[in-house]
Design an enzyme around this catalytic site. Sequence first.
Site, PDB file in Angstrom:
ATOM      1  N   LEU A 163       0.576  -1.684   0.174  1.00  0.00           N
ATOM      2  CA  LEU A 163      -0.430  -0.001   0.153  1.00  0.00           C
ATOM      3  C   LEU A 163       0.468   1.383   0.296  1.00  0.00           C
ATOM      4  O   LEU A 163       2.390   1.395   0.518  1.00  0.00           O
ATOM      5  CB  LEU A 163      -0.191  -0.091   1.389  1.00  0.00           C
ATOM      6  CG  LEU A 163      -2.168  -1.258   0.794  1.00  0.00           C
ATOM      7  CD1 LEU A 163      -2.552  -1.784   2.625  1.00  0.00           C
ATOM      8  CD2 LEU A 163      -3.293  -1.347   0.057  1.00  0.00           C
ATOM      9  N   PRO A 164       0.366   2.196  -0.752  1.00  0.00           N
ATOM     10  CA  PRO A 164       1.005   3.495  -0.629  1.00  0.00           C
ATOM     11  C   PRO A 164       1.236   4.529   0.089  1.00  0.00           C
ATOM     12  O   PRO A 164       1.580   5.237   0.097  1.00  0.00           O
ATOM     13  CB  PRO A 164       0.252   4.011  -2.144  1.00  0.00           C
ATOM     14  CG  PRO A 164      -0.872   4.117  -1.752  1.00  0.00           C
ATOM     15  CD  PRO A 164      -0.729   2.402  -1.015  1.00  0.00           C
ATOM     16  N   LYS A 206       8.695  10.013   1.439  1.00  0.00           N
ATOM     17  CA  LYS A 206       7.562   9.077   2.388  1.00  0.00           C
ATOM     18  C   LYS A 206       9.212   8.610   3.426  1.00  0.00           C
ATOM     19  O   LYS A 206       9.135   8.570   4.474  1.00  0.00           O
ATOM     20  CB  LYS A 206       6.424   8.364   2.682  1.00  0.00           C
ATOM     21  CG  LYS A 206       6.819   7.332   3.269  1.00  0.00           C
ATOM     22  CD  LYS A 206       5.500   6.216   2.494  1.00  0.00           C
ATOM     23  CE  LYS A 206       5.197   5.655   1.596  1.00  0.00           C
ATOM     24  NZ  LYS A 206       6.145   3.835   2.402  1.00  0.00           N
ATOM     25  N   THR A 238       6.177   0.143   3.119  1.00  0.00           N
ATOM     26  CA  THR A 238       7.319   0.605   3.768  1.00  0.00           C
ATOM     27  C   THR A 238       6.491   1.582   4.173  1.00  0.00           C
ATOM     28  O   THR A 238       5.714   2.908   4.331  1.00  0.00           O
ATOM     29  CB  THR A 238       7.917   1.612   3.103  1.00  0.00           C
ATOM     30  OG1 THR A 238       8.928   0.718   1.947  1.00  0.00           O
ATOM     31  CG2 THR A 238       9.746   1.633   3.703  1.00  0.00           C
ATOM     32  N   LYS A 265      14.664  -1.307   6.482  1.00  0.00           N
ATOM     33  CA  LYS A 265      14.149  -0.914   5.079  1.00  0.00           C
ATOM     34  C   LYS A 265      13.858   0.796   4.776  1.00  0.00           C
ATOM     35  O   LYS A 265      15.207   0.761   3.686  1.00  0.00           O
ATOM     36  CB  LYS A 265      13.195  -1.025   4.845  1.00  0.00           C
ATOM     37  CG  LYS A 265      12.728  -1.120   3.965  1.00  0.00           C
ATOM     38  CD  LYS A 265      12.666  -0.602   2.561  1.00  0.00           C
ATOM     39  CE  LYS A 265      11.981   0.115   0.960  1.00  0.00           C
ATOM     40  NZ  LYS A 265      12.216  -0.441  -0.245  1.00  0.00           N
TER      41      LYS A 265
HETATM   42  P1  NAD Z   1       1.294   2.248  -5.928  1.00  0.00           P
HETATM   43  O1  NAD Z   1       0.539   3.726  -5.767  1.00  0.00           O
HETATM   44  O2  NAD Z   1       2.080   1.427  -7.883  1.00  0.00           O
HETATM   45  O3  NAD Z   1       0.325   0.672  -5.423  1.00  0.00           O
HETATM   46  C1  NAD Z   1      -0.408   1.165  -4.225  1.00  0.00           C
HETATM   47  C2  NAD Z   1      -1.983   0.733  -4.539  1.00  0.00           C
HETATM   48  O4  NAD Z   1      -2.774   0.202  -3.725  1.00  0.00           O
HETATM   49  C3  NAD Z   1      -2.378   1.428  -5.902  1.00  0.00           C
HETATM   50  O5  NAD Z   1      -3.386   0.412  -6.486  1.00  0.00           O
HETATM   51  C4  NAD Z   1      -3.783   1.363  -4.933  1.00  0.00           C
HETATM   52  O6  NAD Z   1      -5.101   1.627  -5.402  1.00  0.00           O
HETATM   53  C5  NAD Z   1      -3.855   0.777  -3.894  1.00  0.00           C
HETATM   54  N1  NAD Z   1      -4.180   0.765  -2.475  1.00  0.00           N
HETATM   55  C6  NAD Z   1      -4.500   2.682  -2.193  1.00  0.00           C
HETATM   56  N2  NAD Z   1      -4.644   2.995  -1.051  1.00  0.00           N
HETATM   57  C7  NAD Z   1      -5.730   1.499  -1.062  1.00  0.00           C
HETATM   58  C8  NAD Z   1      -6.559   0.962   0.205  1.00  0.00           C
HETATM   59  N3  NAD Z   1      -7.365   1.754   1.684  1.00  0.00           N
HETATM   60  N4  NAD Z   1      -7.274  -0.340   0.158  1.00  0.00           N
HETATM   61  C9  NAD Z   1      -6.860  -1.367  -1.062  1.00  0.00           C
HETATM   62  N5  NAD Z   1      -6.035  -0.965  -2.068  1.00  0.00           N
HETATM   63  C10 NAD Z   1      -6.132   0.682  -1.511  1.00  0.00           C
HETATM   64  O7  NAD Z   1       2.552   2.317  -4.911  1.00  0.00           O
HETATM   65  P2  NAD Z   1       3.587   1.367  -5.316  1.00  0.00           P
HETATM   66  O8  NAD Z   1       5.291   2.002  -6.051  1.00  0.00           O
HETATM   67  O9  NAD Z   1       3.056  -0.113  -5.167  1.00  0.00           O
HETATM   68  O10 NAD Z   1       4.384   0.927  -2.942  1.00  0.00           O
HETATM   69  C11 NAD Z   1       3.482   0.432  -2.711  1.00  0.00           C
HETATM   70  C12 NAD Z   1       4.108   0.212  -1.119  1.00  0.00           C
HETATM   71  O11 NAD Z   1       6.042  -0.341  -1.811  1.00  0.00           O
HETATM   72  C13 NAD Z   1       5.035   1.480  -0.500  1.00  0.00           C
HETATM   73  O12 NAD Z   1       4.622   1.282   0.404  1.00  0.00           O
HETATM   74  C14 NAD Z   1       5.726   2.453  -1.252  1.00  0.00           C
HETATM   75  O13 NAD Z   1       7.035   2.897  -0.337  1.00  0.00           O
HETATM   76  C15 NAD Z   1       6.586   0.225  -0.949  1.00  0.00           C
HETATM   77  N6  NAD Z   1       7.850   0.088  -2.316  1.00  0.00           N
HETATM   78  C16 NAD Z   1       7.321   0.649  -4.131  1.00  0.00           C
HETATM   79  C17 NAD Z   1       8.617   0.140  -4.355  1.00  0.00           C
HETATM   80  C18 NAD Z   1       8.588   0.799  -6.137  1.00  0.00           C
HETATM   81  O14 NAD Z   1       9.766   1.083  -6.919  1.00  0.00           O
HETATM   82  N7  NAD Z   1       7.361   1.466  -6.269  1.00  0.00           N
HETATM   83  C19 NAD Z   1      10.058  -0.691  -3.348  1.00  0.00           C
HETATM   84  C20 NAD Z   1      10.260  -0.571  -3.143  1.00  0.00           C
HETATM   85  C21 NAD Z   1       9.020  -0.551  -2.226  1.00  0.00           C
END
Ligand code: NAD
Length: 305
Positions: A64-65, A238, A94, A169
């Site tokens: 989740l974001p 964040k 994270t 992390k």
């Molecule tokens: P993203 O915004 O692409 O995806 C988040 C998903 O969660 C979306 O599909 C959104 O619709 C959904 N969402 C939001 N609120 C929701 C809720 N209440 N219920 C259900 N679904 C919900 O984000 P991301 O880039 O995939 O990152 C996700 C996590 O992974 C974050 O914590 C980020 O810090 C971590 N992360 C990301 C990366 C990267 O390269 N993108 C790498 C390592 C870690």
Amino acid sequence: MDIGFIGLGKMGFPMARRLIEAKHQLVVFDTRKEAADRLVAMGAAAASSPKEVADRVESVMASLPSLQASLEVATGNGGVIEGSRVKRFVDLSTVGSHMAVRIHDLLKKRDIVQIDSPVSGGVAGAEKGTLAVMVSGPKADAEAVRPALEIIGKVFFIGDKPGSAQTMKLANNFLSAAAVVATSEAVVMGVKSGLDPNVMIEVINAGSGMNTASRDKFPRAILPRSFDFGFTTGLMVKDVRLCLEEMKSLGLSMEVAEAVGRLWEVVIRDMGAESDFTTAIKPIEKAAGVVVGGAREAATRPNNH
Ligand code: NAD
């Protein structure tokens, strides 16, 4: 294994797809219905809420974001906490150690185990199953989900203290954040004095300055000026803010981290939270009056007619 998966974004979608391809039975939920529909087409079952996911499986994963989204999905109304079958909540997001402990304490009241499982390695790592997966929580529960976590990457058990994988992390992402802005400053310095940025990156990658920004981000998204690495500035900021909070709560004053934090606040102010984090070079270029990579080459290419 039956697994719930909530949050099917840039990271969650490819992780969930790999689990389906490895023959796990997935129950998925995302507030964006189209994200869930794509996985249903690949064989997943759809649920209408985090609670319904948690009614149907023992292990619920989430990617989740925001901290608020993890808190709500885990412990809010209609959240995992209300599920009838769930035994463990595996948070791949994270969120920092303070939020992880808060979620842990709330779930514990309902006998649900919180497993911290933040990941590193980006969208490419999620697609290839090569993420670094940092796990903390009770060993037996961590072992119960290990076969699924091994599908998404290399599993490191950090410890049983709640939140400790989140601290790990944040240390990692602080270094990633520092690498992007420090490498941007180094390359902007070279370009300002007339060096070719492509040659600079080749030299750095053959030398002792090599880092994840010079190795991955510059060749793939900054030098070609595609700025499409797949991680938003909002998520990077964040993580940087969480890291600074974590350091402060431990009574530490970290000079490099504070400078890195200040630079990323400029990036989010100038580029916006939804920009790709590789655009961090743009405010540095602007202050220097240069452009690194493709555009500069086109603009300054000598006229050979
Ligand atoms: P993203 O915004 O692409 O995806 C988040 C998903 O969660 C979306 O599909 C959104 O619709 C959904 N969402 C939001 N609120 C929701 C809720 N209440 N219920 C259900 N679904 C919900 O984000 P991301 O880039 O995939 O990152 C996700 C996590 O992974 C974050 O914590 C980020 O810090 C971590 N992360 C990301 C990366 C990267 O390269 N993108 C790498 C390592 C870690």
